[in-house]
Write a protein that holds these residues in place. Sequence first.
Motif, mmCIF file in Angstrom:
data_model
loop_
_atom_site.group_PDB
_atom_site.id
_atom_site.type_symbol
_atom_site.label_atom_id
_atom_site.label_comp_id
_atom_site.label_asym_id
_atom_site.label_seq_id
_atom_site.Cartn_x
_atom_site.Cartn_y
_atom_site.Cartn_z
ATOM 1 N N LYS A 1 28.676 84.125 46.664
ATOM 2 C CA LYS A 1 29.314 83.286 47.690
ATOM 3 C C LYS A 1 30.355 82.462 47.550
ATOM 4 O O LYS A 1 30.703 82.389 46.783
ATOM 5 N N PRO A 2 31.421 82.630 48.926
ATOM 6 C CA PRO A 2 32.929 82.917 48.942
ATOM 7 C C PRO A 2 32.663 81.067 48.811
ATOM 8 O O PRO A 2 32.402 80.652 49.839
ATOM 9 N N SER A 3 33.954 80.942 48.739
ATOM 10 C CA SER A 3 34.306 79.401 48.159
ATOM 11 C C SER A 3 34.755 78.874 49.242
ATOM 12 O O SER A 3 34.610 77.391 49.712
ATOM 13 N N THR A 4 35.697 79.859 49.567
ATOM 14 C CA THR A 4 37.220 79.791 50.426
ATOM 15 C C THR A 4 37.175 80.616 51.295
ATOM 16 O O THR A 4 36.842 81.815 51.229
ATOM 17 N N PRO A 5 37.207 80.621 52.914
ATOM 18 C CA PRO A 5 37.401 81.539 53.494
ATOM 19 C C PRO A 5 39.001 82.500 53.039
ATOM 20 O O PRO A 5 38.413 83.443 53.602
ATOM 21 N N ILE B 1 37.342 88.314 48.137
ATOM 22 C CA ILE B 1 36.484 89.365 47.508
ATOM 23 C C ILE B 1 35.564 91.095 48.031
ATOM 24 O O ILE B 1 35.850 91.949 47.834
ATOM 25 N N GLU B 2 36.169 90.528 49.560
ATOM 26 C CA GLU B 2 35.791 92.200 50.644
ATOM 27 C C GLU B 2 36.537 92.909 49.903
ATOM 28 O O GLU B 2 36.271 93.708 49.960
ATOM 29 N N LYS B 3 37.991 92.672 50.024
ATOM 30 C CA LYS B 3 39.266 93.947 49.301
ATOM 31 C C LYS B 3 38.389 93.744 48.328
ATOM 32 O O LYS B 3 38.476 95.244 47.509
ATOM 33 N N LYS C 1 27.247 92.070 53.588
ATOM 34 C CA LYS C 1 27.606 91.388 54.103
ATOM 35 C C LYS C 1 26.296 90.277 55.108
ATOM 36 O O LYS C 1 26.038 90.621 55.757
ATOM 37 N N ALA C 2 25.686 89.358 54.336
ATOM 38 C CA ALA C 2 24.703 88.438 54.767
ATOM 39 C C ALA C 2 25.810 87.597 55.668
ATOM 40 O O ALA C 2 26.798 87.283 55.902
ATOM 41 N N GLU C 3 24.469 86.890 56.753
ATOM 42 C CA GLU C 3 24.746 86.096 58.019
ATOM 43 C C GLU C 3 25.508 85.222 57.717
ATOM 44 O O GLU C 3 26.456 84.197 58.566
ATOM 45 N N ASP C 4 24.725 84.299 56.030
ATOM 46 C CA ASP C 4 25.758 83.009 55.833
ATOM 47 C C ASP C 4 26.948 82.867 54.863
ATOM 48 O O ASP C 4 27.863 82.542 54.643
ATOM 49 N N GLY C 5 27.650 84.571 54.852
ATOM 50 C CA GLY C 5 29.052 84.680 54.427
ATOM 51 C C GLY C 5 29.173 85.414 52.918
ATOM 52 O O GLY C 5 30.059 86.207 52.132
ATOM 53 N N SER C 6 28.165 85.276 52.253
ATOM 54 C CA SER C 6 28.027 85.611 51.652
ATOM 55 C C SER C 6 27.795 87.923 51.040
ATOM 56 O O SER C 6 27.770 88.051 51.925
ATOM 57 N N PHE C 7 28.398 88.109 49.677
ATOM 58 C CA PHE C 7 28.397 89.387 49.653
ATOM 59 C C PHE C 7 27.255 89.287 48.490
ATOM 60 O O PHE C 7 27.092 89.200 47.620
ATOM 61 N N ILE C 8 26.355 90.542 48.955
ATOM 62 C CA ILE C 8 24.905 91.030 48.547
ATOM 63 C C ILE C 8 24.838 92.520 47.157
ATOM 64 O O ILE C 8 25.319 93.313 48.469
ATOM 65 N N ILE C 9 25.816 92.805 46.001
ATOM 66 C CA ILE C 9 25.891 93.548 45.587
ATOM 67 C C ILE C 9 25.254 94.720 45.279
ATOM 68 O O ILE C 9 23.758 94.170 44.390
ATOM 69 N N LEU C 10 24.398 95.576 45.633
ATOM 70 C CA LEU C 10 23.261 96.342 44.887
ATOM 71 C C LEU C 10 23.990 97.416 44.278
ATOM 72 O O LEU C 10 25.096 98.283 43.565
ATOM 73 N N GLY C 11 23.029 98.159 43.676
ATOM 74 C CA GLY C 11 22.858 98.881 42.207
ATOM 75 C C GLY C 11 24.149 98.814 41.149
ATOM 76 O O GLY C 11 23.359 96.853 40.691
ATOM 77 N N LYS C 12 23.960 99.509 40.587
ATOM 78 C CA LYS C 12 24.502 99.425 39.125
ATOM 79 C C LYS C 12 26.098 98.526 38.899
ATOM 80 O O LYS C 12 26.373 97.491 37.863
#
Length: 338
Positions: A40-44, A50-52, A61-72
């Motif tokens: 969950k990013p703390s700032t814009p 983080i996306e980069k 990319k979740a609706e609340d702005g958090s990133f859900i990383i998958l797999g290994k």
Amino acid sequence: KYEGLNMKGLDVGTSFIVMSSQDGDDINFVEFRDAFYVIKPSTPVANKMIEKGLKGKVFIKAEDGSFIILGKDAIEKAVERNETARRPMYRGVVSVKEKDAKRILAYILKEVVGESSEENEKLVFCVPAQPVDQEDEDFDVGYHEDVVKNILSEVGYEARAINEAEALCYAELEDSDYTGIGISCGAGMTNVCVMLNGEPTVVFSTTKSGDWVDRMSAVASGEPDSVVQVEKESGEFKVGEPNDNPVLSAVSSYYERLIEYTAKQLGAALDGHKALPKFKHPIKIVVAGGTSKANGYVEKLHEKLLASDFPLEIEVVKHSDDPLHAVSKGCLIAAQVL
């Protein structure tokens, strides 16, 4: 024999999703870690950076702005932050502990199988059996089966389910006329199938397996589960033998306890079972699954079965040549037969 027919086998495991498909005389496998980790990013600004930073990794990319990383990648990120990755599966079925489990499992399954190459392409996937060692309202194979079927139908597959250990028997017992016992040692559960000439006669599961080893070893060593998992999979240890590494020492010890527990549960479940065949000859037991890859696992299981008054005469306890892919291969064989 089946060249040109489009069909797939899918092992929907607690720790790995494995897909198999026929390619001429060969079978191709695709595997994907069944794990996720949320940032969950703390700032814009952090959000953009983080996306980069996640370029090249599989994430949502979740609706609340958090990133859900998958797999290994999820496990790697969790270990970097000294935390534990989460899973959409728990003990072989869709987790009721994770509110996003269905959505994340859908994303992972679709990532692995892709769109069907033709309308109603055949796919067989595996489901666990009911456990003999626990009455658990959270454990619902029927609901899990429906969830997976619906996900696969959304990308064009006609999907059918078979028992996990039954699939293992199809993959490994051809040379003994599909007669013997398959034991699939996954992360969440140990699944067992007794088969006589291709017919599954007794199927059940036990609730302790690789995750239990990780959890108990984490408590004993004071490390997060993900760290224990990485140490277990990359380090060198032998089941039941001392180790200088404190994490691997705990893993080795709990593996032996797991195997002893499994052997006792197998003996108790089969002893006097009305559907147990009267085998004419000593039987072959074949073992597969990621948990069985630990050095000494199969030998120790054979030893513990003999010590636990196992109700059947054993010819051999054999490790699958490809323990991580065997169940998926069995699902593919079932799809081809169907």
